[in-house]
Design an enzyme around this catalytic site. Structure first.
Site, short mmCIF file in Angstrom:
data_model
loop_
_atom_site.label_atom_id
_atom_site.label_comp_id
_atom_site.label_asym_id
_atom_site.label_seq_id
_atom_site.Cartn_x
_atom_site.Cartn_y
_atom_site.Cartn_z
N GLY A 131 48.77 -6.57 7.11
CA GLY A 131 49.50 -6.01 5.97
C GLY A 131 50.54 -6.99 5.45
CB THR A 139 50.79 -17.60 -3.91
OG1 THR A 139 49.41 -17.46 -4.23
CG2 THR A 139 51.11 -19.04 -3.62
CD GLU A 245 43.31 -17.52 11.38
OE1 GLU A 245 42.83 -16.74 10.59
OE2 GLU A 245 42.66 -18.02 12.32
C1 LIG Z 1 38.65 -10.46 -0.44
C2 LIG Z 1 40.12 -10.56 -0.15
C3 LIG Z 1 40.58 -10.15 1.08
C4 LIG Z 1 41.96 -10.21 1.37
N1 LIG Z 1 42.41 -9.73 2.57
C5 LIG Z 1 43.74 -9.64 2.78
C6 LIG Z 1 44.25 -8.99 3.95
O1 LIG Z 1 43.50 -8.51 4.81
N2 LIG Z 1 45.61 -8.89 4.11
C7 LIG Z 1 46.48 -9.41 3.19
O2 LIG Z 1 47.68 -9.31 3.39
N3 LIG Z 1 46.03 -10.04 2.06
C8 LIG Z 1 44.69 -10.15 1.83
N4 LIG Z 1 44.22 -10.75 0.70
C9 LIG Z 1 45.18 -11.21 -0.29
C10 LIG Z 1 45.29 -12.70 -0.42
O3 LIG Z 1 46.00 -13.25 0.66
C11 LIG Z 1 45.99 -12.96 -1.77
O4 LIG Z 1 45.06 -12.59 -2.78
C12 LIG Z 1 46.43 -14.39 -1.93
O5 LIG Z 1 47.51 -14.67 -1.10
C13 LIG Z 1 46.81 -14.71 -3.38
O6 LIG Z 1 47.78 -13.82 -3.82
P1 LIG Z 1 47.63 -13.01 -5.19
O7 LIG Z 1 46.30 -12.31 -5.18
O8 LIG Z 1 48.85 -12.19 -5.35
O9 LIG Z 1 47.53 -14.11 -6.31
P2 LIG Z 1 48.76 -14.97 -6.90
O10 LIG Z 1 49.63 -15.42 -5.78
O11 LIG Z 1 49.36 -14.21 -8.00
O12 LIG Z 1 47.97 -16.20 -7.47
C14 LIG Z 1 47.21 -16.13 -8.68
C15 LIG Z 1 46.83 -17.55 -9.07
O13 LIG Z 1 48.02 -18.32 -9.32
C16 LIG Z 1 48.02 -19.51 -8.54
N5 LIG Z 1 49.37 -19.83 -8.05
C17 LIG Z 1 50.26 -18.98 -7.51
N6 LIG Z 1 51.38 -19.66 -7.14
C18 LIG Z 1 51.16 -20.96 -7.43
C19 LIG Z 1 51.93 -22.16 -7.26
N7 LIG Z 1 53.15 -22.13 -6.73
N8 LIG Z 1 51.38 -23.33 -7.67
C20 LIG Z 1 50.14 -23.36 -8.22
N9 LIG Z 1 49.36 -22.26 -8.41
C21 LIG Z 1 49.86 -21.08 -8.02
C22 LIG Z 1 47.13 -19.19 -7.33
O14 LIG Z 1 46.59 -20.35 -6.77
C23 LIG Z 1 46.07 -18.29 -7.95
O15 LIG Z 1 45.05 -19.06 -8.55
C24 LIG Z 1 42.86 -10.72 0.41
C25 LIG Z 1 42.37 -11.15 -0.84
C26 LIG Z 1 41.02 -11.06 -1.14
C27 LIG Z 1 40.57 -11.50 -2.49
#
Ligand SMILES: Cc1cc2nc3c(=O)[nH]c(=O)nc-3n(C[C@H](O)[C@H](O)[C@H](O)COP(=O)(O)OP(=O)(O)OC[C@H]3O[C@@H](n4cnc5c(N)ncnc54)[C@H](O)[C@@H]3O)c2cc1C
Length: 379
Positions: A131, A139, A245
């Site tokens: 979680g 990110t 990891e």
């Molecule tokens: C299939 C799947 C399973 C998952 N399972 C889990 C889980 O079990 N537990 C959990 O906690 N999370 C889980 N996640 C979440 C995953 O860790 C997040 O989707 C990931 O950390 C990206 O965060 P976000 O989706 O909020 O995208 P954002 O952080 O909003 O990013 C969107 C885009 O902006 C870019 N970006 C953001 N910040 C920067 C920066 N500083 N510089 C350049 N580019 C940037 C990113 O690279 C990306 O392309 C899962 C996601 C998926 C798709």
């Protein structure tokens, strides 16, 4: 460079391969793998499979003997990961238990937390979910808003998590929650998913059912003893936990198998003589092999206890680029297979659409290579 496995490593791989042969049901590749390793059926099956692996001394063989392991070397842990990934990850979400949740509890957990959770993980009968992410905090994880407020000897948790794979079937959540106003005033809690006030809802996406869930926490009470480490120490603990990891998923292992499957289909259809297809397939193999060697460098660093550096980000970029090229290959030459024509190829495609998002996005890896590896200025 000459690279070869030692006799001991080869024997270990054979042990793992034999376990897969003995344990996986006949319909594993036709019924379970196409449904994705986070599906309810696969997670339920992971309890049977992991118990079988545990009986063979293979589930936590890299753990210390005190916790049921054999103290096997890092390369063997990686061989296990390759074989599991190649077989469609029959451990389901339990790969997280053995790779980083268990080791984190060994280092930071209280004796009571260790006694409660480690034996169950080592037996293979407990499913956890992670979680971390929230709407607006992926990110930028430090922006998370789920709050744990201390009230005497317990905490009250309110907020929500998103994308929480395995949440529907999980017994426990490894939860990050804010315990102070500062950006990194975050603590970790081990929360039974049956605690009153927790609800899970799933939502559809390109990955098959099981990965995409939201978890809501409404006045969820947990005792102080559910917190890992000191209050506010969550950021430091999680940074350490995720360094387990950093080698990442051996995507090349399954990638090479998918290339073989795809070329078999193309041969059966009499289309593999096309030189364009052959050269694209050849490039794919070369890219995955390059990703393999870069990943092995990261494992080698870990074996030698060298400090992590940006080679792990480079290896991840190499893997993700190879996966992306393979997906384009499938889309260009076998689009029918992605619409029900070949369930294994379709599942590979679906599960890899978010490959560059989970566990540290593609762009973030590039950023780290630029700033930490090449020391380029920010901005
Ligand atoms: C299939 C799947 C399973 C998952 N399972 C889990 C889980 O079990 N537990 C959990 O906690 N999370 C889980 N996640 C979440 C995953 O860790 C997040 O989707 C990931 O950390 C990206 O965060 P976000 O989706 O909020 O995208 P954002 O952080 O909003 O990013 C969107 C885009 O902006 C870019 N970006 C953001 N910040 C920067 C920066 N500083 N510089 C350049 N580019 C940037 C990113 O690279 C990306 O392309 C899962 C996601 C998926 C798709």
């Amino acid at each position: 460079m000459e690279f070869g496995w030692t006799a001991q490593q080869q024997k270990y791989r054979e042990r793992v391969q034999q376990a897969l042969k003995d344990l996986l049901p006949d319909d594993w590749y036709s019924k379970y793998v196409p449904e994705s390793y986070a599906s309810d059926a696969n997670i339920a099956y992971s309890r049977i499979f992991c118990a079988g692996l545990a009986d063979r001394g293979l589930l936590v063989s890299h753990w210390p003997r005190a916790y049921g392991g054999e103290e096997s070397e890092d390369w063997e842990q990686f061989i296990l990961a390759e074989e599991m990934k190649g077989a469609g990850e029959p451990r389901g979400g339990q790969y997280m238990n053995v790779n980083w949740i268990g080791p984190t509890l060994m280092r930071y957990g209280s004796p009571a937390q260790q006694a409660e959770h480690l034996p169950r993980m080592a037996r293979g009968d407990t499913v956890w979910c992670q979680g971390f992410s929230e709407p607006g905090a992926g990110t930028d994880l430090a922006a998370l808003r789920t709050k744990a407020e201390r009230r005497g000897d317990h905490y009250v948790i309110n907020g929500s998590k998103i994308w929480t794979s395995y949440a529907r079937q999980a017994d426990f959540c490894f939860l990050l929650a804010r315990t102070g106003a500062g950006r990194k005033e975050i603590s970790i809690f081990l929360v039974p998913m049956t605690t009153p006030g927790i609800t899970v809802t799933s939502f559809p996406g390109l990955t098959k059912d099981g990965h995409l869930n939201e978890v809501f926490f409404t006045d969820v009470e947990v005792p102080e003893s559910a917190r890992v480490g000191e209050e506010g120490a969550g950021w430091q603990i999680i940074t350490h936990a995720l360094s387990f990891e950093r080698v990442g998923v051996p995507r090349y292992h399954v990638g090479l198998e998918i290339i073989s499957l795809a070329t078999e289909v193309l041969k059966a259809e009499g289309r593999y003589d096309d030189p364009v297809i052959q050269s694209r397939a050849g490039m794919l193999v070369a890219n995955f092999e390059a990703a393999r060697l870069l990943t092995y460098r990261v494992v080698d660093q870990r074996v030698k206890r060298e400090p992590p550096n940006t080679i792990s980000n480079v290896a991840r970029i190499a893997s993700l680029s190879a996966v992306n090229d393979l997906m384009n290959f499938l889309m260009d030459f076998l689009p029918d297979c992605l619409c029900g024509g070949h369930p294994l190829l379709e599942e590979y495609y679906r599960i890899n659409v978010p490959a560059g998002i989970t566990a540290g996005t593609y762009e973030l890896q590039l950023d780290l290579i630029a700033t930490r590896g090449l020391e380029l200025p920010r901005g």
